[in-house]
Design an enzyme around this catalytic site. Structure first.
Site, PDB file in Angstrom:
ATOM      1  N   ILE A   1     -14.112  23.668  15.991  1.00  0.00           N
ATOM      2  CA  ILE A   1     -13.698  23.204  17.306  1.00  0.00           C
ATOM      3  C   ILE A   1     -12.194  22.962  17.294  1.00  0.00           C
ATOM      4  O   ILE A   1     -11.669  22.336  16.374  1.00  0.00           O
ATOM      5  CB  ILE A   1     -14.418  21.886  17.685  1.00  0.00           C
ATOM      6  N   CYS A   2     -11.521  23.472  18.308  1.00  0.00           N
ATOM      7  CA  CYS A   2     -10.107  23.149  18.535  1.00  0.00           C
ATOM      8  C   CYS A   2      -9.953  22.885  20.021  1.00  0.00           C
ATOM      9  O   CYS A   2     -10.942  22.682  20.715  1.00  0.00           O
ATOM     10  CB  CYS A   2      -9.177  24.251  18.019  1.00  0.00           C
ATOM     11  N   GLY A   3      -8.753  22.880  20.528  1.00  0.00           N
ATOM     12  CA  GLY A   3      -8.554  22.602  21.941  1.00  0.00           C
ATOM     13  C   GLY A   3      -9.285  23.565  22.849  1.00  0.00           C
ATOM     14  O   GLY A   3      -9.995  23.166  23.765  1.00  0.00           O
TER      15      GLY A   3
ATOM     16  N   ALA B   1     -12.722  21.725  22.743  1.00  0.00           N
ATOM     17  CA  ALA B   1     -12.914  20.334  23.151  1.00  0.00           C
ATOM     18  C   ALA B   1     -12.184  20.003  24.447  1.00  0.00           C
ATOM     19  O   ALA B   1     -12.544  19.047  25.128  1.00  0.00           O
ATOM     20  CB  ALA B   1     -12.455  19.390  22.042  1.00  0.00           C
TER      21      ALA B   1
END
Length: 158
Positions: A66-68, A110
């Site tokens: 998960i990243c931005g 996210a």
């Protein structure tokens, strides 16, 4: 034996990673946290590469990154030979990523989706298995092409 899940994120997704980690543990999965471990800035490729390498080496069964946006970790993980990382922001894509593409890594953003939808996506993805059939031929073509390119390019890339 519980499925071993590699879980990683960058600082933009630390809070969601913690939510997903608890969600997976509550369901009996063996979760290994690859970081990051706070909201301090980190470079997402470092985490994504490690998760992908361990999955490619069969040290872990599946991975969630998960990243931005989920895009960066998908690109980074996909650079590791043998890895199929799928960016999913809905449950149908998550199901198809496993059933049709045999993706070993799920990526999410996210800053794109909230934690409740992320949990639903993870649940669907974890409960889906590769169907094979016509998809097996297509996935095998991807694997064969990757092997051919690695062999023919050798050390000449970039």
């Amino acid at each position: 034996m519980a499925i071993k899940v590699a879980l990683g994120c960058d600082h933009n997704a630390f809070n969601m990673k913690e939510i997903i980690k608890e969600f997976l543990k509550e369901r009996g999965y063996d979760v290994v946290d690859y970081g990051c471990y706070s909201c301090e800035a980190v470079d997402y490729p470092d985490v994504a590469f490690q998760v992908a390498k361990d999955i490619a080496a069969n040290k872990m069964d599946r991975g969630i990154l998960i990243c931005g946006t989920g895009i960066g970790v998908a690109i980074a993980a996909g650079k590791v030979p043998g890895i199929r990382a799928a960016l999913c922001h809905d449950t149908y894509s998550a199901e198809r990523a496993r059933k049709s593409n045999n993706a070993q890594i799920l990526t999410m953003g996210a800053q794109i989706i909230g934690p409740e939808l992320a949990k639903k996506i993870v649940e669907v993805w974890m409960n889906s298995e590769f169907d094979g059939g016509n998809s097996a031929r297509k996935v095998q073509k991807i694997i064969d092409q990757e092997k051919e390119l690695l062999k023919s390019w050798g050390n000449t890339i970039m």
